[in-house]
Enzyme design. Structure first.
Site, mmCIF file in Angstrom:
data_model
loop_
_atom_site.group_PDB
_atom_site.id
_atom_site.type_symbol
_atom_site.label_atom_id
_atom_site.label_comp_id
_atom_site.label_asym_id
_atom_site.label_seq_id
_atom_site.Cartn_x
_atom_site.Cartn_y
_atom_site.Cartn_z
ATOM 1 N N ARG A 170 0.833 -1.201 0.000
ATOM 2 C CA ARG A 170 0.000 0.000 0.000
ATOM 3 C C ARG A 170 0.867 1.251 0.000
ATOM 4 O O ARG A 170 0.618 2.202 -0.746
ATOM 5 C CB ARG A 170 -0.933 0.004 1.210
ATOM 6 C CG ARG A 170 -2.021 -1.055 1.150
ATOM 7 C CD ARG A 170 -2.812 -1.122 2.452
ATOM 8 N NE ARG A 170 -3.553 0.104 2.719
ATOM 9 C CZ ARG A 170 -4.168 0.371 3.867
ATOM 10 N NH1 ARG A 170 -4.115 -0.507 4.861
ATOM 11 N NH2 ARG A 170 -4.829 1.498 4.027
ATOM 12 N N CYS A 225 -1.266 5.871 9.474
ATOM 13 C CA CYS A 225 -1.638 4.517 9.017
ATOM 14 C C CYS A 225 -2.828 4.671 8.080
ATOM 15 O O CYS A 225 -2.888 5.608 7.299
ATOM 16 C CB CYS A 225 -1.948 3.603 10.205
ATOM 17 S SG CYS A 225 -3.269 4.186 11.283
#
Length: 267
Positions: A170, A225
């Protein structure tokens, strides 16, 4: 700050302390059936987030946090241990929220429910409970959270290193984001430390191992995050090896940054 974690053996030895409150940091849906005996449900998503904001798991207003904490019977002098059902996942977020509200006597249960159950310590079915209202007060420390404007400014000022807890694929834009409408990539100059790297079998790695794998130990750090949950895992990992330098959570994290096309990204 104090050492942020305790072991299941420590909790078992201290479980009869009248000032001790055990919180089950719930993030999952549907909720689970079993909990540590005597635990109280700390509902991150619905009770301890600002649900009026369209981002998930957003920092609640201090007064709203205090109101919900008092409903759980939490007082100014409570000693709080938070855990979760995965070992280490959502409990660091609960820990950090209490810290940011000025409550110092709070710890994460290393290994969480799985470690507790493995030792054969007392568990029970989750049930609705009510508690005598506590006298908890929130004294919010605003510098423990950063917003997107502060993170944007930091790209040029370089006051802190941004630590991104998402998976490497990611971070590197090698896969689509799980949330619809988000760009792929990362905040410019951010450093990728997938939260799984600081854990083993639901426990934090030993201090010496963390010292070997974590970079930028003596610098100011902002943690990010997907939605502000696993960033807190990395923050605690750094807290275990170096609790002197300033640390903060970028609360909007990639859910906010990735959908705002006015903000720069790297791939």
């Amino acid at each position: 700050m104090k050492i942020p974690i305790v072991s299941v053996s420590w909790l078992q030895e201290n479980i009869n302390n009248p000032e001790l409150i055990i919180l089950d940091a719930v993030l999952d849906a549907p909720p689970h059936d079993l909990q540590i005996a005597g635990a109280r449900t700390f509902d991150i998503k619905n009770k301890f987030s600002d649900t009026s904001i369209p981002l998930p798991n957003t920092l609640p207003q201090p007064q709203a946090f205090a109101t919900e904490a008092r409903k759980l019977g939490i007082s100014k002098h409570s000693k709080i241990v938070v855990y979760d059902t995965k070992g280490i996942y959502s409990s660091p977020r609960a820990w950090y929220l209490f810290k940011s509200m000025g409550h110092e006597n709070v710890w994460v249960l290393d290994g969480g429910f799985p470690a507790w159950e493995k030792e054969g310590f007392a568990i029970e079915k989750v049930a609705l409970k009510s508690f005598k209202e506590g006298d908890f007060e929130a004294h919010f420390k605003a510098d423990m959270f950063k917003n997107k404007f502060q993170v944007l400014h930091n790209i040029t000022s370089k006051e802190a290193i941004v630590i991104d807890a998402r998976s490497a694929d990611r971070f590197n834009a090698e896969t689509e984001e799980p949330r619809e409408g988000l760009r792929s990539g990362h905040i410019p100059n951010a450093v990728n430390i997938p939260f799984s790297k600081v854990l083993k079998d639901g426990h934090f790695l030993p201090k010496e191992e963390l010292k070997q794998i974590l970079p930028h130990q003596d610098q100011n750090l902002y943690f990010s995050c997907g939605s502000g949950i696993t960033a807190c895992i990395n923050l605690i990992a750094y807290e275990l090896i170096s609790n002197n330098q300033p640390k903060a959570i970028y609360d909007g994290s990639w859910t906010e940054w990735g959908q705002d096309y006015n903000l720069p990204i790297e791939k």
